[in-house]
Motif scaffolding. Structure first.
Motif, short mmCIF file in Angstrom:
data_model
loop_
_atom_site.label_atom_id
_atom_site.label_comp_id
_atom_site.label_asym_id
_atom_site.label_seq_id
_atom_site.Cartn_x
_atom_site.Cartn_y
_atom_site.Cartn_z
N ASP A 271 0.82 -1.21 0.00
CA ASP A 271 0.00 0.00 0.00
C ASP A 271 0.86 1.26 0.00
OD1 ASP A 271 -2.17 -1.66 0.05
OD2 ASP A 271 -2.58 -1.42 2.18
N LEU A 272 1.99 1.22 0.72
CA LEU A 272 2.89 2.36 0.73
C LEU A 272 3.44 2.64 -0.67
CD1 LEU A 272 4.98 1.98 4.01
CD2 LEU A 272 3.73 4.02 3.30
N ALA A 273 3.86 1.58 -1.36
CA ALA A 273 4.38 1.74 -2.71
C ALA A 273 3.30 2.27 -3.65
CB ALA A 273 4.93 0.41 -3.23
N TYR A 274 2.09 1.75 -3.50
CA TYR A 274 0.96 2.20 -4.33
C TYR A 274 0.68 3.68 -4.10
CZ TYR A 274 -3.72 2.51 -6.33
OH TYR A 274 -4.81 2.89 -7.06
N LYS A 275 0.70 4.08 -2.81
CA LYS A 275 0.46 5.49 -2.49
C LYS A 275 1.56 6.38 -3.07
CE LYS A 275 -2.38 5.67 1.69
NZ LYS A 275 -2.44 6.15 3.09
N MET A 303 3.06 3.86 7.97
CA MET A 303 4.33 3.93 8.71
C MET A 303 4.14 3.50 10.16
SD MET A 303 6.51 4.66 6.45
CE MET A 303 7.94 4.83 7.52
N ALA A 304 2.99 3.87 10.74
CA ALA A 304 2.70 3.44 12.12
C ALA A 304 2.54 1.92 12.19
CB ALA A 304 1.42 4.13 12.61
N ALA A 305 1.92 1.32 11.16
CA ALA A 305 1.75 -0.13 11.13
C ALA A 305 3.10 -0.83 11.03
CB ALA A 305 0.85 -0.52 9.96
N ILE A 306 4.02 -0.27 10.24
CA ILE A 306 5.36 -0.86 10.13
C ILE A 306 6.10 -0.78 11.46
CG2 ILE A 306 7.64 -0.58 9.05
CD1 ILE A 306 6.21 0.18 6.48
N GLU A 307 5.99 0.37 12.13
CA GLU A 307 6.64 0.52 13.43
C GLU A 307 6.09 -0.50 14.43
OE1 GLU A 307 9.19 2.23 14.14
OE2 GLU A 307 9.31 3.45 12.33
N ALA A 308 4.78 -0.73 14.38
CA ALA A 308 4.17 -1.72 15.29
C ALA A 308 4.69 -3.12 14.97
CB ALA A 308 2.65 -1.66 15.15
N GLU A 309 4.84 -3.44 13.68
CA GLU A 309 5.35 -4.75 13.30
C GLU A 309 6.80 -4.92 13.72
OE1 GLU A 309 5.33 -8.60 11.84
OE2 GLU A 309 3.65 -7.21 12.18
N LEU A 310 7.60 -3.87 13.57
CA LEU A 310 8.99 -3.92 14.02
C LEU A 310 9.08 -4.18 15.52
CD1 LEU A 310 10.58 -1.01 11.93
CD2 LEU A 310 11.17 -3.43 11.77
N ALA A 311 8.20 -3.51 16.28
CA ALA A 311 8.19 -3.71 17.73
C ALA A 311 7.79 -5.15 18.07
CB ALA A 311 7.23 -2.72 18.38
N ALA A 312 6.81 -5.70 17.30
CA ALA A 312 6.36 -7.07 17.55
C ALA A 312 7.48 -8.07 17.24
CB ALA A 312 5.13 -7.36 16.70
N ILE A 313 8.21 -7.84 16.15
CA ILE A 313 9.32 -8.73 15.80
C ILE A 313 10.41 -8.67 16.87
CG2 ILE A 313 11.17 -9.16 14.12
CD1 ILE A 313 9.29 -8.17 11.93
N GLN A 314 10.70 -7.46 17.33
CA GLN A 314 11.71 -7.30 18.37
C GLN A 314 11.31 -8.04 19.64
OE1 GLN A 314 14.85 -5.54 18.15
NE2 GLN A 314 15.03 -6.85 19.95
N GLN A 315 10.01 -7.99 19.92
CA GLN A 315 9.51 -8.70 21.11
C GLN A 315 9.68 -10.21 20.96
OE1 GLN A 315 5.43 -7.80 22.01
NE2 GLN A 315 5.48 -8.75 24.02
#
Length: 717
Positions: A271-275, A303-315
């Motif tokens: 979706d980011l690339a499409y936008k 961008m907020a969704a990516i940050e949330a996913e990064l936090a989940a992966i780190q967890q």
């Protein structure tokens, strides 16, 4: 869909403007002539204007004047020559063959000469039907030249008035193609699309994008003397910088799909690339409308969704799950996307601000960025040999026209030999794939045009209405000739048949005869497309070597830039352009080869992979540049430069071996370690892992180039 085929953008494109300019010039010249002379004279003047109009394309004013002047002089000379020979059948036939051969030899000057070749052959076919005295021939040529010069003056005047507008339109076309390029990149994040097929699409579109960017350079960078020109220059520069950032987003998509297959973040990245693509399109659309562009798209939710996913992966990593690679790749993509969003913002700003000067280009030689065209007669002489593709093409056309004339002479009805010859010269092109496509478009377009004309004559046979349709067809012909030739073939068939109907109403066989002539011409052109044919695989060794040669120079300029040598990135930009152009040439040859008979196709898969690997080297360099910019804080310049020097030496050695004749031995890739300080500890810097990873990928892909180069040469042998 091509951007200019969308109604929202069609009427702002330079294709539509070309159609309007073409039609207004032709109709205007004809109507003015009719005030002082009869229809026969007006038609001669109109044909002179038409031949010159074929050279009316977006081009720098000086180049346009030279090209259109060449058309006036050459077409006038051909008109006089053919008219003088017309009373003597044997001499006329000889001259038709010789002029056809000479016109086709002009293809040595490149794509810019193709319209001139067509104009020359067109007026040759139009002049062959007239049986005149010497005096009448000179009068006829004078009227033809009058129309040609009138259109030349008109076109130059309009182009001067619209010179800035044309720059905007050509720049907008490059931006639209860049947006389409990002749309292809977006599908890499969609598991439903095969990665190999997406790479193939990407490389094919890269060839088209390179062509559009070059057209933009040629118009914009040759003259930029005022604040309005400075705006398009700055937008153009931002577009090229944005393109490099987009190149740097290449990552291990297979790894992303493996680790994040069940995560919604893949859709978020798509979706980011499409936008981003729609955002760039909005800039292009505003440029075509002569407006400043302002951002209207928000990337915050994604961008907020990516940050949330990064936090989940780190967890999950903290819980002991092995997802370090996925975290590193996703984090790198996040950083690159941020840079792209920022650059798109700068693209918007570049369209808003009125610049007094263009400091980036001050005192710089633009020559290496621009298309260089030399019209020297010795270029033609150097191709007068049987192994030259241009010479073989010229012989092929001359022989096809000879056969077309012979067939027309023995047909039972009053054949129009000029229509058969015209069909041959329109269809028969230097490459088999171009001939195949043009044949299909010509036949289908002519059939549809004939059917539409028959319906118009039967149900809408009112002079005023027919004149309106004629004007619309005149606008449509040049509009679509470079956009969709099939549509142009429909329009030109309607235009010519309706003109003949107005001149000689009641001819019931007119449409049928045109169809038969078209089929005969297409059959002759098809048969001769196999005679002295130049198959694409024959040019592959030269194109492969050119890519490797340019890549070596690109790598030198790239590592000089990465190590901070030089005051700017001018040399890097030049070599990057040259590499992209060489890759586009090889990619185009591959696409054309796929349209040829299967027995003439060679090393298709390896050529494709060779292109991809070279493309990836550009992506890795762009990524390294972005990493060094992003981690500039506390950058240990000396150790980093030492690592880059070692890596550069290894890559250059690999590419040099790829250029060497014979089989090149492949050695294991040695990735430099992070430099150590005097106390034996690694020099602290946050960018070490990212730089090492990119260097490892760069060196590995360089080695793969050798593998595919060897496979290509083996298959060609």
């Amino acid at each position: 869909m091509h951007y200019a085929l969308n109604l929202r953008t069609f009427f702002y494109s330079h294709y539509f403007y070309l159609g309007l300019r073409f039609a207004a010039g032709l109709v205007g010249v004809t109507l003015i002539t009719l005030q002082f002379a009869d229809m026969a004279v007006a038609m001669t003047v109109c044909i002179g204007a038409l031949c010159t109009a074929l050279m009316d394309m977006p081009s720098p004013l000086r180049h346009k004047f030279n090209e259109m002047s060449a058309s006036v002089l050459l077409c006038s000379a051909v008109t006089l020559l053919i008219s003088l020979c017309a009373p003597y059948h044997w001499l006329l036939m000889t001259m038709l063959v010789l002029v056809s051969f000479a016109a086709c030899m002009m293809v040595v000057y490149g794509r810019k000469s193709m319209p001139l070749q067509l104009a020359t052959l067109f007026i040759m076919t139009m002049s062959m039907e007239h049986d005149m005295t010497v005096r009448e021939s000179f009068v006829h040529t004078g009227l033809f030249t009058l129309g040609a010069v009138a259109y030349l003056a008109y076109a130059m005047g309009i182009s001067w008035i619209l010179r800035h507008r044309i720059k905007q339109q050509v720049l907008a076309e490059a931006l639209f193609e860049l947006a389409a390029y990002i749309d292809i990149k977006a599908d890499f994040y969609d598991a439903r699309h095969n990665l190999t097929e997406q790479f193939n699409k990407l490389i094919r579109h890269q060839s088209l994008l390179a062509d559009r960017q070059q057209a933009s350079r040629d118009l914009i960078l040759r003259a930029h003397n005022n604040a309005r020109d400075a705006i398009v220059v700055q937008v153009h520069v931002c577009m090229l910088d944005l393109y490099e950032l987009i190149l740097s987003t290449h990552t291990d998509y297979a790894l992303l799909r493996t680790h994040l297959a069940d995560s919604p973040v893949m859709q978020t990245l798509h979706d980011l690339a499409y936008k981003a693509a729609r955002d760039i399109e909005s800039v292009a659309y505003d440029v075509t409308r002569k407006k400043s562009s302002y951002p209207e798209i928000s990337y915050d939710p994604e961008m907020a969704a990516i940050e949330a996913e990064l936090a989940a992966i780190q967890q999950r990593i903290d819980q002991g799950k092995p997802q370090h690679e996925a975290l590193a790749v996703l984090r790198a993509q996040r950083n690159k996307i941020r840079a792209i969003i920022k650059m798109i913002g700068e693209l918007h700003q570049a369209s808003q601000k009125a610049y007094d000067t263009t400091p980036f280009w001050v005192d710089a030689d633009m020559g290496p960025f621009l298309s260089q065209q030399k019209y020297e007669f010795r270029m033609i002489l150097s191709h007068l040999r049987l192994d030259s593709p241009i010479f073989r093409f010229s012989l092929r056309v001359a022989m096809a026209i000879s056969v077309g004339l012979a067939v027309a002479a023995i047909l039972p009805y009053a054949a129009h030999s000029y229509w058969i010859v015209l069909t041959i010269v329109i269809i028969l092109k230097p490459s088999f794939s171009m001939t195949k496509q043009r044949r299909s478009d010509r036949i289908i377009g002519t059939i549809i045009g004939c059917v539409i004309t028959a319906l118009i004559i039967k149900f809408l046979n009112y002079p005023a209405l027919i004149l309106c349709i004629l004007v619309l067809a005149t606008v449509a012909t040049p509009t679509f000739i470079y956009l969709r030739y099939r549509y142009a073939a429909i329009a030109v068939s309607i235009m010519i048949l309706l003109q003949m109907h107005l001149i000689a109403p009641g001819n019931q066989d007119l449409i049928t005869e045109r169809l038969i002539d078209t089929f005969i011409g297409a059959a002759v052109a098809t048969a001769f497309s196999f005679v002295l044919a130049n198959w694409e695989y024959q040019s592959l060794p030269r194109l492969v070597r050119e890519v490797l040669d340019v890549n070596l120079r690109y790598m030198q300029a790239s590592f000089d830039l990465l190590q901070g040598k030089g005051s700017d990135d001018f040399a890097y930009r030049i070599e990057r352009k040259r590499l992209m152009d060489s890759l586009a040439a090889l990619s185009s040859a591959l696409v054309r080869m796929l349209d040829e008979p299967a027995r003439k196709q060679r090393a298709v898969e390896d050529i494709n992979l060779f292109i991809v690997q070279n493309y990836l080297l550009v992506a890795h360099v762009a990524a390294l540049r972005a990493i060094l910019r992003r981690h500039v804080k506390e950058l240990p310049a000396e150790p980093v430069n030492a690592m880059l020097t070692e890596s550069h030496d290894q890559v250059v050695e690999v590419l040099t071996r790829a250029l060497a004749p014979g089989k090149a031995e492949i050695e294991p890739v040695m990735v430099p370690m992070a430099p150590m300080s005097q106390d034996g500890n690694a020099v602290p810097w946050s960018g070490w892992p990212l730089v090492q990873r990119r260097i490892r990928l760069l060196q590995a892909d360089a080695v793969k180039i050798i593998v595919h180069r060897e496979a290509i040469l083996r298959d060609l042998a």
